[in-house]
Motif scaffolding. Structure first.
Motif, PDB file in Angstrom:
ATOM      1  N   UNK A 102       3.165  14.449  58.404  1.00 20.85           N
ATOM      2  CA  UNK A 102       2.036  14.478  57.477  1.00 20.85           C
ATOM      3  C   UNK A 102       0.682  14.356  58.167  1.00 20.85           C
ATOM      4  N   UNK A 103       0.668  13.890  59.416  1.00 22.73           N
ATOM      5  CA  UNK A 103      -0.586  13.739  60.162  1.00 22.73           C
ATOM      6  C   UNK A 103      -0.742  14.880  61.167  1.00 22.73           C
ATOM      7  N   UNK A 104      -1.961  15.097  61.683  1.00 22.60           N
ATOM      8  CA  UNK A 104      -2.165  16.167  62.674  1.00 22.60           C
ATOM      9  C   UNK A 104      -1.344  15.930  63.931  1.00 22.60           C
ATOM     10  N   UNK A 105      -1.019  17.017  64.609  1.00 22.06           N
ATOM     11  CA  UNK A 105      -0.215  16.920  65.827  1.00 22.06           C
ATOM     12  C   UNK A 105      -0.864  16.055  66.894  1.00 22.06           C
ATOM     13  N   UNK A 106      -2.199  16.007  66.912  1.00 25.81           N
ATOM     14  CA  UNK A 106      -2.876  15.222  67.946  1.00 25.81           C
ATOM     15  C   UNK A 106      -3.142  13.782  67.536  1.00 25.81           C
ATOM     16  N   UNK A 107      -2.530  13.332  66.426  1.00 31.19           N
ATOM     17  CA  UNK A 107      -2.668  11.922  66.039  1.00 31.19           C
ATOM     18  C   UNK A 107      -2.107  11.037  67.153  1.00 31.19           C
ATOM     19  N   UNK A 108      -2.793   9.962  67.508  1.00 32.22           N
ATOM     20  CA  UNK A 108      -2.352   9.122  68.632  1.00 32.22           C
ATOM     21  C   UNK A 108      -0.918   8.630  68.509  1.00 32.22           C
ATOM     22  N   UNK A 109      -0.438   8.396  67.280  1.00 28.91           N
ATOM     23  CA  UNK A 109       0.918   7.850  67.113  1.00 28.91           C
ATOM     24  C   UNK A 109       1.991   8.809  67.609  1.00 28.91           C
ATOM     25  N   UNK A 110       1.683  10.097  67.723  1.00 31.59           N
ATOM     26  CA  UNK A 110       2.677  11.067  68.173  1.00 31.59           C
ATOM     27  C   UNK A 110       2.672  11.239  69.689  1.00 31.59           C
ATOM     28  N   UNK A 111       1.689  10.660  70.352  1.00 30.71           N
ATOM     29  CA  UNK A 111       1.649  10.592  71.826  1.00 30.71           C
ATOM     30  C   UNK A 111       1.780  11.955  72.496  1.00 30.71           C
ATOM     31  N   UNK A 112       1.354  13.005  71.817  1.00 33.09           N
ATOM     32  CA  UNK A 112       1.336  14.323  72.437  1.00 33.09           C
ATOM     33  C   UNK A 112       2.669  15.033  72.522  1.00 33.09           C
ATOM     34  N   UNK A 122      13.012  23.928  47.996  1.00 27.75           N
ATOM     35  CA  UNK A 122      13.134  22.486  48.204  1.00 27.75           C
ATOM     36  C   UNK A 122      12.518  22.143  49.551  1.00 27.75           C
ATOM     37  N   UNK A 123      11.566  21.209  49.531  1.00 27.67           N
ATOM     38  CA  UNK A 123      10.894  20.776  50.754  1.00 27.67           C
ATOM     39  C   UNK A 123      10.354  19.375  50.532  1.00 27.67           C
ATOM     40  N   UNK A 124      10.275  18.587  51.583  1.00 27.48           N
ATOM     41  CA  UNK A 124       9.969  17.172  51.405  1.00 27.48           C
ATOM     42  C   UNK A 124       8.532  16.926  50.955  1.00 27.48           C
ATOM     43  N   UNK A 125       7.554  17.432  51.700  1.00 22.98           N
ATOM     44  CA  UNK A 125       6.150  17.185  51.361  1.00 22.98           C
ATOM     45  C   UNK A 125       5.702  18.217  50.332  1.00 22.98           C
ATOM     46  N   UNK A 126       5.274  17.784  49.138  1.00 22.64           N
ATOM     47  CA  UNK A 126       4.749  18.756  48.177  1.00 22.64           C
ATOM     48  C   UNK A 126       3.370  19.234  48.617  1.00 22.64           C
ATOM     49  N   UNK A 127       3.109  20.504  48.426  1.00 18.55           N
ATOM     50  CA  UNK A 127       1.844  21.075  48.878  1.00 18.55           C
ATOM     51  C   UNK A 127       0.696  20.833  47.908  1.00 18.55           C
ATOM     52  N   UNK A 128       0.991  20.238  46.767  1.00 17.53           N
ATOM     53  CA  UNK A 128      -0.015  19.699  45.857  1.00 17.53           C
ATOM     54  C   UNK A 128       0.449  18.310  45.429  1.00 17.53           C
ATOM     55  N   UNK A 129      -0.487  17.511  44.907  1.00 17.70           N
ATOM     56  CA  UNK A 129      -0.174  16.195  44.357  1.00 17.70           C
ATOM     57  C   UNK A 129       0.316  15.199  45.407  1.00 17.70           C
ATOM     58  N   UNK A 161      -2.086  14.104  48.051  1.00 15.82           N
ATOM     59  CA  UNK A 161      -3.257  13.747  48.830  1.00 15.82           C
ATOM     60  C   UNK A 161      -3.783  14.903  49.662  1.00 15.82           C
ATOM     61  N   UNK A 162      -4.627  14.563  50.606  1.00 15.91           N
ATOM     62  CA  UNK A 162      -5.258  15.588  51.438  1.00 15.91           C
ATOM     63  C   UNK A 162      -4.978  15.375  52.915  1.00 15.91           C
ATOM     64  N   UNK A 163      -3.818  14.827  53.236  1.00 11.24           N
ATOM     65  CA  UNK A 163      -3.436  14.690  54.635  1.00 11.24           C
ATOM     66  C   UNK A 163      -3.142  16.069  55.209  1.00 11.24           C
ATOM     67  N   UNK A 164      -3.127  16.126  56.509  1.00 13.67           N
ATOM     68  CA  UNK A 164      -3.003  17.414  57.187  1.00 13.67           C
ATOM     69  C   UNK A 164      -1.724  18.157  56.814  1.00 13.67           C
ATOM     70  N   UNK A 165      -0.594  17.454  56.770  1.00  8.64           N
ATOM     71  CA  UNK A 165       0.665  18.114  56.460  1.00  8.64           C
ATOM     72  C   UNK A 165       0.641  18.791  55.101  1.00  8.64           C
ATOM     73  N   UNK A 166       0.110  18.103  54.109  1.00 13.34           N
ATOM     74  CA  UNK A 166       0.008  18.674  52.764  1.00 13.34           C
ATOM     75  C   UNK A 166      -0.860  19.925  52.769  1.00 13.34           C
ATOM     76  N   UNK A 167      -2.028  19.835  53.382  1.00 15.26           N
ATOM     77  CA  UNK A 167      -2.969  20.951  53.364  1.00 15.26           C
ATOM     78  C   UNK A 167      -2.455  22.141  54.165  1.00 15.26           C
ATOM     79  N   UNK A 168      -1.763  21.868  55.266  1.00 17.62           N
ATOM     80  CA  UNK A 168      -1.229  22.974  56.057  1.00 17.62           C
ATOM     81  C   UNK A 168      -0.103  23.679  55.308  1.00 17.62           C
ATOM     82  N   UNK A 169       0.756  22.911  54.635  1.00 11.89           N
ATOM     83  CA  UNK A 169       1.800  23.523  53.800  1.00 11.89           C
ATOM     84  C   UNK A 169       1.173  24.353  52.685  1.00 11.89           C
ATOM     85  N   UNK A 170       0.105  23.843  52.094  1.00 15.92           N
ATOM     86  CA  UNK A 170      -0.578  24.580  51.027  1.00 15.92           C
ATOM     87  C   UNK A 170      -1.137  25.897  51.570  1.00 15.92           C
TER      88      UNK A 170
END
Length: 411
Positions: free
Chosen positions: A270-280, A313-320, A322-331
């Motif tokens: 759900x977060x951008x690929x460059x989010x620090x928690x993903x460590x690259x 069927x997909x885990x992150x809905x592309x609406x409803x 929020x506006x996190x990166x994963x949602x918006x990219x799926x949209x």
């Protein structure tokens, strides 16, 4: 052919071989990965030769079925099966002339089955005590109980399935939600992501998903699975695919069962690929783009276009959600295709807030259903049924009360 990963204890028998040579083959067409220490996998060799997970059914079709199981010893394993109550046939996996052996996680595909036919089956695993170039010594053989399954009916007039999502390492939720279905017939179960908080080891997969599924249904009814964003996390996330199979051998796939053509998408993090928690060490943007290219080709097939109903069927809905990166990219990637090729329904999870959202002009031309979870009072079981004329969805809360429904008529 599907093939399974050998899980070996390096220092007992590999010696000083370089890490580059410690390669094991994963199941269901996944990439090659380093062999894991058998202790890491909680194989518990001191307990004697046992099944860590009894056989469970995967990737059903009209003429095939995959059977998976896990032992705690390195073995040569196979399936005995036959029509009705017979066990007169044997199947094992072969890769490049070699029969799969010296492994613990097994996936055997039974092919050339008859459609709409009930088969009996059991699995057999023979321990390998010693595996030298010109000498192989077997040990104890263990055999599962005999179970049955039924292959898919071609061009079935009806199909029904159950959906769970966002269990989040609460294994007791699986049998609890399954009981809400009562005695209503169903064809299979679908897990729509975030069954775990993150991936730690094999024991977690067995204890928190496979065992409760086996206790509830998985020995005689198949299940399908797609990752949620939490399944991409943790030191064992790259091994998760070893324990499941799909029609494509990937986390995203398509299949038709009766009047419904189903598309399964792996929405990634759900977060951008460059989010620090993903460590690259993630690249979900490219992965979602890969799926979008595949998706459009799939939606252009005659089978998709002819199907009475088309469900995503997909885990992150592309609406409803929020506006996190994963949602918006799926949209951005998927929403135009859903509209262009006229899907009938999208079913998701992720938000932990159940809801049914009717089509909204200028936003989405199809209903979006979001299952709840994971806490008591917010867990849901989604029940989908379809015939040639209509597709119906009902969502039950964990107390059995209905908290949402939607019906789509054939266009």
């Amino acid at each position: 052919m599907m093939h399974t990963k050998s899980s070996l204890k390096r220092r007992n028998f590999i010696g000083n071989i370089s890490k580059a040579s410690l390669l094991g083959v994963m199941s269901a067409g996944n990439a090659t990965t380093l062999i894991k220490d058998v202790n890491e996998l909680s194989a518990r060799p001191a307990e004697g030769h046992i099944f860590l997970a009894q056989p469970y059914l995967q990737a059903p079709s009209e003429n095939s079925m995959s059977i998976m199981w896990i032992t705690n010893k390195l073995c040569y394993s196979w399936v005995e099966y036959g029509e009705g109550d017979q066990l007169n046939q044997k199947a094992h996996e072969i890769k490049d002339g070699l029969v799969n052996a010296y492994n613990r996680v097994n996936a055997v595909r039974l092919n050339n089955l008859k459609p709409n036919t009930t088969y009996s089956y059991r699995v057999v695993s023979k321990e390998i005590l010693e595996f030298q170039p010109y000498k192989l010594v077997y040990g104890i053989t263990i055999t599962s109980d005999t179970r049955t399954f039924t292959t898919v009916t071609p061009k079935a007039n009806e199909v029904s399935w159950l959906i769970m999502n966002d269990i989040h390492d609460r294994p007791q939720s699986i049998p609890h939600l399954m009981k809400l279905n009562g005695n209503t017939p169903y064809d299979y179960v679908f897990f729509n992501g975030d069954i775990f908080d993150y991936q730690t080891d094999e024991k977690q997969i067995i204890d928190h998903m496979l065992t409760p599924c086996l206790e509830s249904f998985a020995g005689h009814k198949p299940f399908l699975f797609v990752r949620g964003n939490h399944e991409t996390r943790g030191k064992y996330s790259r091994e998760l695919a070893d324990y499941f199979t799909s029609p494509s051998g990937k986390y995203y796939y398509a299949y038709q069962w009766g009047p419904v053509y189903s598309i399964v998408l792996d929405t990634g993090e759900d977060k951008p690929d460059d989010a620090p928690v993903y460590a690259g060490i993630v690249d979900f943007d490219s992965y979602r783009k890969e799926q979008a290219a595949w998706l459009e080709k799939e939606m252009q097939t005659p089978a998709f276009k002819r199907a009475p109903f088309r469900v995503v069927m997909m885990h992150i809905p592309h609406f409803y959600s929020g506006d996190w990166h994963g949602t918006l990219h799926c949209r951005e990637l998927f929403a135009p295709l859903f509209d262009k090729y006229k899907v009938d329904m999208v079913i998701s999870g992720h938000t932990h807030k159940f809801g049914v959202f009717a089509p909204e002009k200028g936003k989405h031309n199809y209903p979006i259903v979001i299952g709840g979870g994971p806490k008591d009072g917010n867990r849901t079981l989604i029940k989908v049924t379809a015939n040639q004329q209509q597709l119906s969805l009902k969502m039950l809360k964990d107390d059995g009360s209905e908290v949402g429904n939607y019906m789509v008529k054939r266009k």
